[in-house]
Design an enzyme around this catalytic site. Sequence first.
Site, PDB file in Angstrom:
ATOM      1  CD  GLU A 121       1.534 -12.083  -2.404  1.00 61.24           C
ATOM      2  OE1 GLU A 121       2.168 -12.990  -2.960  1.00 61.24           O
ATOM      3  OE2 GLU A 121       1.458 -10.929  -2.862  1.00 61.24           O
ATOM      4  CB  CYS A 136       3.623  -4.686   4.692  1.00 62.18           C
ATOM      5  SG  CYS A 136       2.389  -3.980   3.600  1.00 62.18           S
ATOM      6  CB  CYS A 143      -8.787  -4.291  -2.994  1.00 60.65           C
ATOM      7  SG  CYS A 143      -9.133  -2.637  -2.354  1.00 60.65           S
ATOM      8  CB  CYS A 147      -6.147   2.176  -6.950  1.00 65.53           C
ATOM      9  SG  CYS A 147      -7.074   2.684  -5.498  1.00 65.53           S
ATOM     10  CB  CYS A 150      -3.252  -0.909  -6.766  1.00 64.13           C
ATOM     11  SG  CYS A 150      -3.161  -2.099  -5.418  1.00 64.13           S
ATOM     12  CB  CYS A 374       4.072   0.028  -2.511  1.00 61.81           C
ATOM     13  SG  CYS A 374       4.829   0.580  -1.031  1.00 61.81           S
TER      14      CYS A 374
HETATM   15  N1  SAH Z   1      -5.755   0.069   0.468  1.00 62.61           N
HETATM   16  C1  SAH Z   1      -4.906   0.886   1.236  1.00 62.61           C
HETATM   17  C2  SAH Z   1      -3.670   0.199   1.749  1.00 62.61           C
HETATM   18  C3  SAH Z   1      -2.907  -0.701   0.799  1.00 62.61           C
HETATM   19  S1  SAH Z   1      -1.997  -0.039  -0.524  1.00 62.61           S
HETATM   20  C4  SAH Z   1      -4.526   2.116   0.476  1.00 62.61           C
HETATM   21  O1  SAH Z   1      -4.763   2.169  -0.722  1.00 62.61           O
HETATM   22  O2  SAH Z   1      -4.035   3.038   1.108  1.00 62.61           O
HETATM   23  C5  SAH Z   1      -0.492   0.646   0.144  1.00 62.61           C
HETATM   24  C6  SAH Z   1       0.074   1.787  -0.704  1.00 62.61           C
HETATM   25  O3  SAH Z   1       0.694   1.334  -1.926  1.00 62.61           O
HETATM   26  C7  SAH Z   1      -1.000   2.760  -1.143  1.00 62.61           C
HETATM   27  O4  SAH Z   1      -0.566   4.077  -0.960  1.00 62.61           O
HETATM   28  C8  SAH Z   1      -1.132   2.440  -2.592  1.00 62.61           C
HETATM   29  O5  SAH Z   1      -1.726   3.480  -3.293  1.00 62.61           O
HETATM   30  C9  SAH Z   1       0.287   2.170  -2.994  1.00 62.61           C
HETATM   31  N2  SAH Z   1       0.404   1.473  -4.269  1.00 62.61           N
HETATM   32  C10 SAH Z   1      -0.515   0.701  -4.878  1.00 62.61           C
HETATM   33  N3  SAH Z   1      -0.035   0.235  -6.053  1.00 62.61           N
HETATM   34  C11 SAH Z   1       1.213   0.732  -6.198  1.00 62.61           C
HETATM   35  C12 SAH Z   1       2.231   0.571  -7.186  1.00 62.61           C
HETATM   36  N4  SAH Z   1       2.047  -0.205  -8.248  1.00 62.61           N
HETATM   37  N5  SAH Z   1       3.397   1.208  -7.003  1.00 62.61           N
HETATM   38  C13 SAH Z   1       3.615   1.958  -5.889  1.00 62.61           C
HETATM   39  N6  SAH Z   1       2.706   2.114  -4.917  1.00 62.61           N
HETATM   40  C14 SAH Z   1       1.504   1.523  -5.060  1.00 62.61           C
HETATM   41 FE1  SF4 Z   2      -7.252  -1.368  -2.891  1.00 60.31          FE
HETATM   42 FE2  SF4 Z   2      -4.859  -1.185  -4.046  1.00 60.31          FE
HETATM   43 FE3  SF4 Z   2      -6.534   0.901  -4.099  1.00 60.31          FE
HETATM   44 FE4  SF4 Z   2      -5.339   0.215  -1.789  1.00 60.31          FE
HETATM   45  S1  SF4 Z   2      -4.319   0.960  -3.644  1.00 60.31           S
HETATM   46  S2  SF4 Z   2      -7.530   0.724  -2.098  1.00 60.31           S
HETATM   47  S3  SF4 Z   2      -5.287  -2.030  -2.048  1.00 60.31           S
HETATM   48  S4  SF4 Z   2      -6.878  -1.101  -5.081  1.00 60.31           S
END
Ligand code: SAH
Ligand code: SF4
Length: 385
Positions: A121, A136, A143, A147, A150, A374
């Site tokens: 996406e 974006c 991934c 996290c 996420c 995000c």
């Molecule tokens: N993998 C990279 C880039 C993609 S995520 C990273 O983790 O930095 C982009 C941003 O969205 C990151 O800061 C991530 O922590 C945040 N993010 C992930 N899940 C989220 C959620 N459910 N609500 C708000 N932000 C989130």
């Molecule tokens: Fe991967 Fe989501 Fe963690 Fe970014 S925030 S490193 S996309 S699992």
Amino acid sequence: MSITELTATERERILAKAALFAPPANVLPDGRRDLVGLSREELAAEMAEAGEKSFRAKQLWHWIYHQGVRDFAAMSTIAKPLQDKLAKRFVIGRPEVAADQLSQDETRKFLFRFRDHEAVETVYIPDPVEDRGAVCISSQVGCTLSCRFCHTGTQRLARNLSAAEIVGQFMAARDAYGEWPSPKSETPRLLSTIVLMGMGEPLYNYENVAKAMKIIMDGEGIALSRRRITLSTSGVVPMMDQAGEELGVNLAVSLHAVRDDLRDELVPLNRKYPIAELIAACRRYPAASNARRITFEYVMLKDLNDSEADARALVKLIAGLPAKVNLIPFNPWPGSKYETSSPAAIRKFADIVMNAGYASPVRTPRGQDILAACGQLKSAVQSAA
Ligand code: SAH
Ligand code: SF4
């Protein structure tokens, strides 16, 4: 081993692992090769192999990346016989638009599908006031990092994206808005910035990401300045120095917690590269200055990381760094276990950070109705279970 040697070994290990998830070759079933995603040198080599002079590579670069042309027949500086010859050997590819959704707030989410049917996406987030916006971009299909908050983290890593697929997301988004030819470097553009904040961890696919960014920054093509590109990482420390030196793009770091015990849980990569090492890498980041601050992303999770004590610890942690802190209210997704902080808690947190001298904007969720905000991106089909 010295720290430098350790970092080099670690870097090699990360690059070797990335290679295990390498994308397929950029070739059609009929044998034609895609010119998108080749470096200038590779394009010149293709021309040499086809028995053509090297200035053809420069011409093609202009047509592909400045004019945005997808058909050799439209290349008016190239004579018809050569156009035909090129069309027999090559294509100028784009990902297929498998879905295209528009949010009530004008955020637009694309599902782009590649030749092997993997998909990612990509989201366009227009500025609410001005005629500009951020694209974006994703760097991996899925991934590895899981996290906890996420959505992408629940999708196992299928593979890395190629440079062509990374550049292709931006080019296909530009197609959708008709933004060709590429505006001159500092003239206003609708698709004015790139944030590598889509699916995946860009520093776990460093080589393809770097190649793609070099293509996008090239002054004779798309010509987007490094100041308009932000790479977001969850903290792959050994790759941060290299990205800073080679690309010089803006850095965003997904911090989300100020204590190792909590960050270990929220961002499991922290067990490998703990907060102190991450902040040290930020202090070394070459492209950081008062004009180009490091962005710390901090997802606001109710009663977990949103206390006033957390805010005070945060400003202590980043003291002296040219930085700003983006507070991101948690965006829920199907099956997520967290709650977003209350507006009052977010306001208090933001005030403490701001009073310490750091900009602390609260990010307004965009495109939530189409799961484009995000952390909501996921391209795998949801299982019915
Ligand atoms: N993998 C990279 C880039 C993609 S995520 C990273 O983790 O930095 C982009 C941003 O969205 C990151 O800061 C991530 O922590 C945040 N993010 C992930 N899940 C989220 C959620 N459910 N609500 C708000 N932000 C989130
Ligand atoms: Fe991967 Fe989501 Fe963690 Fe970014 S925030 S490193 S996309 S699992």
